[in-house]
Write an enzyme that holds these catalytic residues in place. Structure first.
Site, short mmCIF file in Angstrom:
data_model
loop_
_atom_site.label_atom_id
_atom_site.label_comp_id
_atom_site.label_asym_id
_atom_site.label_seq_id
_atom_site.Cartn_x
_atom_site.Cartn_y
_atom_site.Cartn_z
N ALA A 48 0.80 -1.23 0.00
CA ALA A 48 0.00 0.00 0.00
C ALA A 48 0.83 1.28 0.00
O ALA A 48 0.59 2.18 -0.82
CB ALA A 48 -0.97 -0.01 1.18
N ASP A 237 -3.64 -2.86 4.28
CA ASP A 237 -3.95 -2.08 3.10
C ASP A 237 -5.06 -1.07 3.36
O ASP A 237 -5.18 -0.08 2.65
CB ASP A 237 -4.35 -3.01 1.95
#
Length: 347
Positions: A48, A237
């Site tokens: 991420a 994430d």
């Protein structure tokens, strides 16, 4: 050891092709929006924070290549670029966070003209990269004291330098503790089906000289049962407002096992991964990837031709299974609804 996962050089977004690791270190040159979008979608770059950095550089690239004569035309190009980039990996909130920040920066420079926007956007992308690297080191400092004295840590997927600007989130406390001279041994889940643990985390730890043992995902319960694991540290994430955590598929199973075996389960992630606009994990979109990544490994079929396969790329761990969330601003403890809002209220 630190290295750059993604960087800007000669009006080009350059990044390590993570699909080629651990056997080949190959640099990809992204020269336009489509190649940046492809790098994110195809997982040439993944993780991420690293995706966020890449998208920021991608927005800067679009601005600098634009032939727009008016500010409004340039801003419209950037809005369209943001929509394209955001659609590539919908689960990782850092992607939309970075593109939104870049677009806001462009809008604040609108009165200065198109040339100024092109200049400030590159500076903003560089700032996002620098902040990400500093964030990783701060997570390491906050998280290292949580690792029990024996230092046996299980991690899943890759939340190391390759997933960030260069130091890691889940691996940051491990790196910091190791640098402090503490005993550390990492049990690395291989992380089917894309094998980020076996290909990437194992490679990073080997480069850094940190002791490790690679295990298949279905060995984790046995290792816990035999007393080999002291704590689990994973990345994220997206973290919903109630503390539910979306992370690489297989994380939820580890959290359930950790609760049964009374092992601390920590999530290490930057503040930018927290999404207060998403009430709970039930509202997090889960990316469905190509089933061929399940039926094949490195292009070689491991299942009968034509067999149906599922490939949700992420799962959601309920907040009640999370011991603490480690951020660059400190360690958060339950109740996470309160802790996350208090964190957001900090200047």
């Amino acid at each position: 050891m630190e290295f750059r996962t993604v960087w800007w050089e000669d009006e080009t977004v350059r990044l390590i092709d993570q699909r080629k690791l651990p056997h080949t270190v190959e640099v990809v040159n992204c020269t336009d929006l489509s190649s940046v979008a492809y790098a994110i979608r195809s997982m040439q770059v993944r993780g991420a924070p690293a995706i966020g950095c890449t998208a920021a550089y991608g927005m800067a690239l679009v601005a600098r290549q634009s032939a727009a004569h008016s500010v409004e035309d340039l801003l419209e190009e950037l809005r369209q670029a943001k929509a394209i980039l955001d659609a590539q990996r919908p689960t990782a909130v850092n992607l939309a966070w970075a593109t939104s920040r870049m677009l806001r920066r462009a809008e604040t420079a609108a009165s200065e003209g198109t040339t100024a926007i092109k200049t400030v956007l590159l500076a903003e992308a560089e700032a996002i990269f620098a902040e990400d690297l500093a964030m990783c080191h701060a997570i390491g400092e906050h998280g290292a004291p949580l690792i029990p004295p024996r230092g046996h840590v299980l991690t899943h997927c890759n939340a190391g330098g390759l997933a960030t600007a260069g130091y890691g989130t889940a691996l940051a406390p491990i790196r910091t503790a190791f640098a402090q001279g503490r005993p550390i041994h990492v049990f690395v889940d291989e992380t089917r089906p894309f094998l980020q643990g076996a290909r990437l985390t194992a490679w990073e730890l080997l480069q850094a000289g940190i002791p490790q043992t690679l295990i298949t995902d279905n060995m984790a319960a046995f290792m816990m049962q035999r007393g080999h694991i002291d704590c689990i540290i994973v990345g994220a994430d997206r973290i919903a407002a109630n503390g539910d955590v979306a992370n690489k598929i297989g994380t939820y199973g580890l959290a359930v096992l950790a609760r049964y075996h009374q092992i601390p389960f920590y999530v290490a992630a930057p503040y930018s991964t927290i999404d207060l606009a998403t009430a709970s994990g039930a509202d997090i979109p889960i990316e469905e990837r190509d089933p061929a990544e399940v039926t094949h490994i490195a292009g070689i079929a491991i299942a009968p031709h034509g067999v149906p396969a599922a490939h949700p790329a992420f799962d959601v761990t309920p907040n009640e299974l999370v011991t603490a969330i480690i951020t660059e601003r400190g360690v958060l403890h339950p109740p996470f609804t309160v802790a996350l809002r208090q964190l957001a209220s900090q200047p």
